[in-house]
Design a protein around this motif. Structure first.
Motif, short mmCIF file in Angstrom:
data_model
loop_
_atom_site.label_atom_id
_atom_site.label_comp_id
_atom_site.label_asym_id
_atom_site.label_seq_id
_atom_site.Cartn_x
_atom_site.Cartn_y
_atom_site.Cartn_z
N THR A 143 1.01 -1.05 0.01
CA THR A 143 0.06 0.19 -0.13
C THR A 143 1.29 1.00 -0.15
OG1 THR A 143 -0.42 -0.15 2.48
CG2 THR A 143 -1.30 -1.31 0.76
N LEU A 144 1.98 1.21 0.08
CA LEU A 144 3.10 2.33 -0.17
C LEU A 144 3.24 3.06 -1.13
CD1 LEU A 144 5.56 1.81 2.97
CD2 LEU A 144 3.84 3.30 2.90
N GLY A 145 2.87 1.85 -2.00
CA GLY A 145 3.52 2.74 -3.32
C GLY A 145 2.65 3.23 -3.77
N LYS A 146 1.34 3.64 -3.21
CA LYS A 146 0.25 4.76 -3.57
C LYS A 146 1.85 6.02 -3.08
CE LYS A 146 -4.25 5.61 -3.67
NZ LYS A 146 -5.50 5.91 -3.22
N CYS A 147 2.00 5.58 -2.20
CA CYS A 147 2.54 7.17 -1.80
C CYS A 147 3.30 7.74 -3.32
CB CYS A 147 2.95 6.98 -0.77
SG CYS A 147 1.62 6.71 0.67
N PRO A 148 4.07 7.37 -3.31
CA PRO A 148 5.43 8.28 -4.42
C PRO A 148 4.57 8.43 -5.55
CG PRO A 148 5.65 6.33 -4.54
CD PRO A 148 4.68 6.29 -3.17
N LEU A 149 3.70 7.35 -5.77
CA LEU A 149 3.27 8.07 -7.22
C LEU A 149 1.68 8.91 -6.98
CD1 LEU A 149 2.74 4.14 -8.64
CD2 LEU A 149 3.94 5.67 -8.95
N LEU A 150 1.37 8.86 -6.31
CA LEU A 150 0.25 10.14 -5.67
C LEU A 150 0.37 11.63 -6.52
CD1 LEU A 150 -1.87 9.00 -2.98
CD2 LEU A 150 -2.87 9.30 -5.84
N GLY A 151 2.01 11.84 -5.69
CA GLY A 151 1.87 12.85 -6.10
C GLY A 151 2.41 13.45 -7.36
N LEU A 152 3.42 12.77 -8.15
CA LEU A 152 3.51 12.81 -9.73
C LEU A 152 2.28 12.84 -10.17
CD1 LEU A 152 6.04 9.69 -9.48
CD2 LEU A 152 6.86 12.52 -10.42
N LEU A 153 1.20 11.81 -9.78
CA LEU A 153 0.07 11.83 -11.25
C LEU A 153 -1.37 13.29 -10.95
CD1 LEU A 153 -1.03 8.19 -10.44
CD2 LEU A 153 -0.46 8.87 -12.52
N GLU A 154 -0.85 13.52 -9.49
CA GLU A 154 -1.97 14.74 -9.26
C GLU A 154 -1.19 15.64 -10.03
OE1 GLU A 154 -5.26 17.09 -8.20
OE2 GLU A 154 -4.78 14.13 -8.08
N TYR A 155 -0.38 16.16 -9.82
CA TYR A 155 0.47 17.36 -10.36
C TYR A 155 0.39 17.29 -12.21
CZ TYR A 155 3.82 19.82 -13.56
OH TYR A 155 4.54 20.67 -14.04
N GLN A 156 0.59 15.49 -12.83
CA GLN A 156 0.02 16.27 -14.25
C GLN A 156 -1.26 16.21 -14.70
OE1 GLN A 156 3.51 12.65 -16.29
NE2 GLN A 156 2.90 12.56 -13.79
N THR A 157 -2.42 15.87 -13.85
CA THR A 157 -3.55 15.95 -13.84
C THR A 157 -4.08 17.02 -14.15
OG1 THR A 157 -4.26 13.71 -12.92
CG2 THR A 157 -5.89 15.38 -12.52
N THR A 158 -3.27 18.21 -13.19
CA THR A 158 -3.36 19.68 -13.06
C THR A 158 -3.22 20.49 -14.05
OG1 THR A 158 -1.38 20.70 -12.45
CG2 THR A 158 -2.89 20.17 -10.81
N GLY A 159 -2.59 19.99 -15.73
CA GLY A 159 -2.05 20.31 -16.67
C GLY A 159 -0.83 20.76 -16.46
N GLN A 160 -0.44 21.51 -15.62
CA GLN A 160 0.35 22.57 -16.10
C GLN A 160 1.83 21.88 -16.57
OE1 GLN A 160 0.91 24.61 -11.83
NE2 GLN A 160 -0.36 22.68 -11.63
N TYR A 161 1.73 20.41 -16.47
CA TYR A 161 3.07 19.54 -17.23
C TYR A 161 2.78 19.71 -18.91
CZ TYR A 161 6.88 16.70 -18.71
OH TYR A 161 8.05 15.79 -19.14
N PRO A 162 3.48 20.06 -19.57
CA PRO A 162 3.01 20.85 -21.30
C PRO A 162 2.98 19.60 -22.02
CG PRO A 162 4.90 21.82 -20.34
CD PRO A 162 5.13 21.17 -19.34
N ASN A 163 4.13 17.96 -21.89
CA ASN A 163 4.91 17.54 -22.71
C ASN A 163 3.56 16.57 -22.63
OD1 ASN A 163 6.96 18.99 -22.98
ND2 ASN A 163 7.76 17.43 -20.62
#
Length: 651
Positions: A381-401
């Protein structure tokens, strides 16, 4: 018998000699002493034969952390920890060194008394509160045997207590924020303390056996008369039964811990998870000190479980795993945010990982990926914790690639994202990594929330792979130091595995159309990749398409280059390898024990050869074991790939 008193103090010089003590499972290049976070990472540069009192403990970078310890027996004082130069003290003799996944245990002889010195850095992956606590233990007990950078800053010119705090700022990888060191011990009638100049405080104990209970209030630079903080305990008469351990704790606390970019280019301050249960560091320390005996019991149970699982594969593998656990977890910090009313949001847990010693990036995807097995093994269940930050940031649309981001920020602890899209580009590598980890997390945790919430992103990245993986462009893979290469077989394979991962994810989500579509693409791509990447004799894959020179039996490399004493080449352009890659590979050939053990034994030989004095480096030379610059990186979590494959989770 001896009348015994301990002093332990924080406050330069490495001496080496032949090993004269018993070492189990082997004699380490650098011994983990207090390894709990990117900024509490203390090691003994031990090499082939430096005792606990033959060198100063060091930060993972190699800068000095002045931690010294003395024992006074029958009027004679002995140094057992650190390498202070002060008249009147003899040198205790090291008898043994043992390390486990959580402990480094030394036995030192000081005249008629033996000292047991236990450095315990708890690893508690199923208890987020305890795992997030940035403190470590030093426990000392005695038994009769006859019947440069320092703690507070990376800059020695700065005032000791860091009067001018700099949020989220490092100097030579030391954080310039927070109370850089908390040093504590239980209060008792026999306790004395003293702060002041290093030589003055040490001389006080050496000459008098007690400290002066005085405080030096002159705030000054670390290198200005080297201020130290000391405690001493009087143990009274020591017999053939070991004394109750004297406990010291050392820790590092800063708040806020991380700044993390959220929607609309807003920076969110985040705190270490333990703050959800404590209102002050004093309360935390009190509980941590009082918990020692039960923490030791939990640590022994954890150590035994890891030892048992790894030993089922081989004793050499068990030794490598024991060395890897603290290092991997020592790069991680569990954080949470606050609600609008100022209360802690314990539903918002993000894990941040520092890419120690290579780039210093935040949550580097291709560092999380090689470290992934330790999370799956200890608590999926710890595996979710480092992935969430990456996924949530990219969901905001601020990363252009269009592809998956490489990291969350170029400099820890600033998870500032890459709104300009100028992160290190590893498109196929990172897209494949995230898809593989997302599926792996879902399968091992029985939690579909991650793939449900971020389905659109995962489909987007799968689309990129579909367009690019069959004939990979000139890209770098995870090993960016090996430089870019067109048509890399490795990237093509990772791509199709990523597509297949998304096919399985789609099936879990009930999207049978995408499931079948992605699966059919994989079935179409695999034979083509095999055609492009197989040597003309049909027996071997090539480094990149059509590159016959990447094989044995060519004029470019002699066959002997594939029989290196320290392992298998990472790729045929160079003679180096990586330990995490070697043991991931070993995990893929579990049933072929001869090949499996070849990989394991080469990594074991490298870790135990005594040719280095730095924390374990994962990138090294197959010819002679020379370290290639990396040290203390969390990718050694990949060393647990074999126990993860065999056992998957600690319960």
């Amino acid at each position: 018998m001896g009348l015994t008193k301990f002093i332990s103090l924080t406050t330069l010089a490495l001496t080496t000699s032949a090993v004269s003590w018993n070492a189990a499972p082997f004699n380490l290049a650098s011994v983990p002493l207090a390894v709990r976070s990117p900024y509490l990472s203390v090691w003994l540069p031990q090499s082939a034969g430096t005792a606990l009192n033959g060198a100063w403990p060091q930060f993972w970078t190699g800068s000095t952390l002045g931690w010294a310890g003395y024992i006074r027996v029958d009027g004679a004082t002995y140094t057992f920890l650190g390498d202070p130069v002060v008249a009147g003290a003899e040198t205790a003799i090291q008898k043994s060194l043992e390390f486990t996944s959580t402990q480094s245990i030394f036995v030192m002889t000081a005249g008629p008394v033996d000292i047991n010195v236990n450095f315990l850095s708890p690893v508690e992956p199923t208890d987020l509160l305890k795992q997030s606590t940035p403190f470590s233990y030093l426990a000392l007990s005695a038994v009769s045997n006859d019947g440069n950078a320092e703690w507070v800053s990376g800059d020695d010119s700065l005032t000791v207590m860091l009067e001018n705090q700099e949020l989220y700022t490092e100097y030579r990888d030391h954080i310039q924020q927070g109370a850089a060191a908390y040093y504590s011990t239980p209060n008792s009638f026999s306790l004395t303390y003293q702060t002041g100049q290093d030589t003055v405080v040490r001389a006080q104990f050496i000459n008098n056996g007690v400290l002066a209970n005085t405080e030096d209030t002159n705030s000054r630079a670390v290198s200005d008369n080297w201020p130290v903080f000391a405690f001493a305990h009087d143990l009274g008469t020591v017999s053939t039964t070991a004394t109750v351990p004297v406990i010291y704790t050392v820790g590092h606390v800063r708040d806020p811990t991380i700044q993390y970019i959220v929607a609309n280019d807003v920076y969110q301050p985040r705190s270490v998870y333990f703050w959800s249960a404590y209102s002050s560091v004093t309360d935390l320390i009190s509980d941590f000190v009082g918990d020692y005996s039960t923490a030791l019991g939990r640590a022994k149970a954890f150590d035994q479980k890891v030892q048992s699982d790894a030993s089922a594969i081989s004793s050499n593998y068990a030794a490598v795993v024991a060395l890897s656990v603290r290092q991997a977890f020592g790069a991680l910090e569990l954080t949470l945010s606050k609600n609008s009313d100022g209360s802690w949001n314990t539903d918002d847990i993000l894990m941040f990982l520092k890419e120690i010693s290579s780039d210093g990036n935040v949550n580097t995807v291709n560092v999380i990926m090689p470290a992934w097995p330790i999370l799956l093994y200890t608590n999926p269940t710890l595996g979710k914790c480092p992935l969430l930050g990456l996924l949530e940031y990219q969901t905001t649309g601020q990363y252009p690639n269009a592809w998956a981001i490489h990291d969350l920020g170029s400099s820890y602890p600033n998870a500032a994202g890459h709104n300009a899209g100028n992160d290190e580009a590893m498109p196929l590598e990172e897209c494949g990594n995230v898809l593989i980890m997302a599926l792996s997390y879902t399968q091992k945790s029985d939690d579909i929330s991650l793939i449900t919430q971020y389905t659109d992103l995962l489909n987007q990245w799968t689309g990129y792979i579909v367009a690019e993986a069959l004939i990979p462009a000139n890209q770098i893979s995870t090993d960016d130091f090996a430089e870019a290469l067109a048509n890399q077989t490795n990237l093509a394979i990772k791509g199709v595995i990523g597509i297949q991962a998304m096919s399985v994810i789609s099936g879990i989500l009930g999207d049978t159309d995408d499931q079948h579509n992605y699966s059919s693409i994989v079935q179409h791509y695999v034979p083509q990749i095999l055609y492009y990447a197989t040597s003309s004799d049909g027996l071997h894959p090539t480094l990149n398409y059509g590159n016959e020179s990447s094989l044995l039996g060519t004029d470019v490399f002699p066959e002997s280059i594939y029989d290196m004493p320290y392992g298998v080449l990472l790729d045929t352009r160079h003679t180096y390898t990586k330990s995490d890659w070697e043991l991931w590979t070993a995990a893929t050939v579990m049933t072929n024990t001869t090949t499996r053990d070849m990989f394991i034994d080469s990594v074991y030989k490298y870790t135990a050869d005594g040719e280095s004095n730095q924390p374990l480096g994962d990138w090294y030379e197959t010819l002679d074991g020379t370290v290639h610059g990396f040290r203390a990186r969390p990718v050694v979590g990949g060393h647990l790939a074999l126990v993860s494959a065999a056992n998957n989770a600690l319960h």
